[in-house]
Motif scaffolding. Structure first.
Motif, PDB file in Angstrom:
ATOM      1  N   HIS A 119      -9.946   1.333  -0.377  1.00 20.61           N
ATOM      2  CA  HIS A 119      -9.968   0.541  -1.620  1.00 20.61           C
ATOM      3  C   HIS A 119      -9.695   1.427  -2.846  1.00 20.61           C
ATOM      4  O   HIS A 119      -8.962   1.035  -3.756  1.00 20.61           O
ATOM      5  CB  HIS A 119     -11.324  -0.161  -1.748  1.00 20.61           C
ATOM      6  N   GLY A 120     -10.272   2.634  -2.829  1.00 15.72           N
ATOM      7  CA  GLY A 120     -10.075   3.551  -3.952  1.00 15.72           C
ATOM      8  C   GLY A 120      -8.608   3.927  -4.101  1.00 15.72           C
ATOM      9  O   GLY A 120      -8.071   3.954  -5.220  1.00 15.72           O
ATOM     10  N   ALA A 121      -7.945   4.195  -2.967  1.00 16.47           N
ATOM     11  CA  ALA A 121      -6.521   4.556  -3.029  1.00 16.47           C
ATOM     12  C   ALA A 121      -5.706   3.388  -3.570  1.00 16.47           C
ATOM     13  O   ALA A 121      -4.787   3.560  -4.379  1.00 16.47           O
ATOM     14  CB  ALA A 121      -6.027   4.956  -1.635  1.00 16.47           C
ATOM     15  N   MET A 122      -6.039   2.171  -3.113  1.00 21.70           N
ATOM     16  CA  MET A 122      -5.286   1.011  -3.587  1.00 21.70           C
ATOM     17  C   MET A 122      -5.549   0.737  -5.068  1.00 21.70           C
ATOM     18  O   MET A 122      -4.663   0.300  -5.796  1.00 21.70           O
ATOM     19  CB  MET A 122      -5.621  -0.225  -2.733  1.00 21.70           C
ATOM     20  N   LYS A 123      -6.767   1.011  -5.504  1.00 24.30           N
ATOM     21  CA  LYS A 123      -7.039   0.839  -6.947  1.00 24.30           C
ATOM     22  C   LYS A 123      -6.272   1.869  -7.770  1.00 24.30           C
ATOM     23  O   LYS A 123      -5.818   1.576  -8.877  1.00 24.30           O
ATOM     24  CB  LYS A 123      -8.545   0.946  -7.224  1.00 24.30           C
ATOM     25  N   GLY A 132       0.773  -1.233   0.000  1.00 27.43           N
ATOM     26  CA  GLY A 132       0.000   0.000   0.000  1.00 27.43           C
ATOM     27  C   GLY A 132       0.806   1.285   0.000  1.00 27.43           C
ATOM     28  O   GLY A 132       0.379   2.292  -0.564  1.00 27.43           O
ATOM     29  N   GLY A 133       1.987   1.253   0.654  1.00 27.15           N
ATOM     30  CA  GLY A 133       2.806   2.458   0.730  1.00 27.15           C
ATOM     31  C   GLY A 133       1.994   3.673   1.125  1.00 27.15           C
ATOM     32  O   GLY A 133       1.126   3.612   2.003  1.00 27.15           O
ATOM     33  N   SER A 134       2.246   4.773   0.450  1.00 21.15           N
ATOM     34  CA  SER A 134       1.583   6.039   0.839  1.00 21.15           C
ATOM     35  C   SER A 134       0.177   6.156   0.241  1.00 21.15           C
ATOM     36  O   SER A 134      -0.465   7.196   0.381  1.00 21.15           O
ATOM     37  CB  SER A 134       2.437   7.228   0.412  1.00 21.15           C
ATOM     38  N   PHE A 135      -0.313   5.104  -0.379  1.00 21.36           N
ATOM     39  CA  PHE A 135      -1.697   5.118  -0.889  1.00 21.36           C
ATOM     40  C   PHE A 135      -2.625   4.516   0.177  1.00 21.36           C
ATOM     41  O   PHE A 135      -3.334   5.249   0.866  1.00 21.36           O
ATOM     42  CB  PHE A 135      -1.779   4.374  -2.232  1.00 21.36           C
ATOM     43  N   GLY A 136      -2.583   3.176   0.338  1.00 24.16           N
ATOM     44  CA  GLY A 136      -3.532   2.537   1.264  1.00 24.16           C
ATOM     45  C   GLY A 136      -3.334   2.898   2.715  1.00 24.16           C
ATOM     46  O   GLY A 136      -4.310   3.155   3.442  1.00 24.16           O
ATOM     47  N   HIS A 137      -2.075   2.924   3.160  1.00 21.65           N
ATOM     48  CA  HIS A 137      -1.840   3.101   4.600  1.00 21.65           C
ATOM     49  C   HIS A 137      -2.287   4.462   5.095  1.00 21.65           C
ATOM     50  O   HIS A 137      -2.789   4.598   6.218  1.00 21.65           O
ATOM     51  CB  HIS A 137      -0.362   2.862   4.925  1.00 21.65           C
ATOM     52  N   HIS A 138      -2.103   5.454   4.272  1.00 19.49           N
ATOM     53  CA  HIS A 138      -2.524   6.805   4.626  1.00 19.49           C
ATOM     54  C   HIS A 138      -4.023   6.830   4.955  1.00 19.49           C
ATOM     55  O   HIS A 138      -4.447   7.318   6.005  1.00 19.49           O
ATOM     56  CB  HIS A 138      -2.197   7.707   3.428  1.00 19.49           C
ATOM     57  N   ALA A 152     -18.940   2.641   5.021  1.00 19.41           N
ATOM     58  CA  ALA A 152     -18.725   2.379   3.586  1.00 19.41           C
ATOM     59  C   ALA A 152     -17.805   3.432   2.973  1.00 19.41           C
ATOM     60  O   ALA A 152     -17.033   3.135   2.041  1.00 19.41           O
ATOM     61  CB  ALA A 152     -20.058   2.334   2.847  1.00 19.41           C
ATOM     62  N   GLY A 153     -17.868   4.658   3.502  1.00 21.24           N
ATOM     63  CA  GLY A 153     -16.995   5.715   2.979  1.00 21.24           C
ATOM     64  C   GLY A 153     -15.532   5.410   3.263  1.00 21.24           C
ATOM     65  O   GLY A 153     -14.652   5.665   2.425  1.00 21.24           O
TER      66      GLY A 153
END
Ligand code: IP8
Length: 263
Positions: free
Chosen positions: A93-97, A64-70, A86-87
């Protein structure tokens, strides 16, 4: 390279499973920022290995790096603590995508037939602290058989009793390696291998007890940042695993030893 190489074979060729660490391919301290240089080097190595036939089937997992973990920490979501918002799920999920789309684009730019597989849409975790992960792999296996390079990523995962928790790339690598009968497993991160207490790379590990102290496994908190647990899980696999830094990726994909060999 095209997606039809290997299509139609009945005997599945065991794949290589490769994890690209989130800290390797992103700038960890800057939200949603790629480490373009490191990602390019990694994608070049993958493309070269497929081009020259060093690897025929490859499944990739990235962290995830600075996308998912953030986003996960902003919403208080971890591998054990879930959310029913859900938000929050959409944010993680959106960041990881988004990160996955960047990785796919750079692989496809190099003619690697990379396609996404999103764990949130596939998996579920059972209730409890050590809830087993159920990750159906028929789509990944079929994509491999049809000549694609499936690219999975750390993600949210439906978790009984918790809502949605985080599934890490390391967990996915172990699931994929066991479920697909991987030939070799590579874990590429910003460290050159599994380090001993002096900070030197341990060249080979075949017995957990022999390295437990050096990995800080006996400490109450896992001071090695989870390396001890990772080593234990990789040791349990049938396939040989290697843990290495960016310099080890090309040698690993050529079939050579790199960093720390675990088997
Ligand atoms: O970086 C976690 O994957 P990891 C991904 O492999 C998320 O631990 C969603 C934070």
């Amino acid at each position: 390279m095209s997606a039809d190489s290997g299509a139609g074979e009945t005997d599945p060729v065991p794949p290589v499973v490769l994890k690209l660490g989130g800290s390797l391919i992103t700038e960890k301290d800057r939200p949603e920022t790629l480490d373009e240089g490191a990602l390019a080097v990694a994608c070049d190595a993958v493309a070269d290995a497929l081009d020259d036939g060093a690897v025929d089937r490859l499944a990739v997992v990235h962290g995830g790096g600075s996308f998912g973990h953030h986003h996960a920490s902003e919403h208080g979501v971890s591998t054990t603590s879930g959310t029913r918002d859900a938000g929050a799920v959409a944010a993680v999920h959106g960041a990881m995508k988004r990160l996955n789309a960047h990785v796919l684009e750079r692989l496809r730019d190099r003619d690697v037939p990379a396609v996404p597989v999103h764990p949130l849409s596939l998996g579920a975790r059972a209730e409890g602290a050590d809830g087993d992960l159920d990750l159906p792999l028929s789509s990944t296996a079929t994509l491999l058989g049809e000549g694609f390079v499936p690219v999975l990523h750390g993600d949210g995962v439906a978790t009984a009793g918790e809502g949605v928790t985080v599934v890490s790339g390391d967990e996915l690598v172990v699931e994929l390696a066991a479920g697909l009968g991987a030939r070799r497993v590579g874990v590429c991160s910003t460290v050159p291998g599994v380090l001993d207490a002096d900070g030197d790379v341990i060249s080979a590990i075949d017995d957990f007890d022999a390295v437990a102290d050096a990995l800080g496994a006996s400490d109450a908190t896992d001071v090695s940042g989870g390396m001890a647990g990772k080593v234990r899980e990789l040791l349990a696999l049938d396939a040989p695993a290697h843990v290495f830094g960016a310099d080890g990726l090309a040698p690993f994909l050529r079939g050579e030893d790199a960093g720390t060999r675990i088997d």
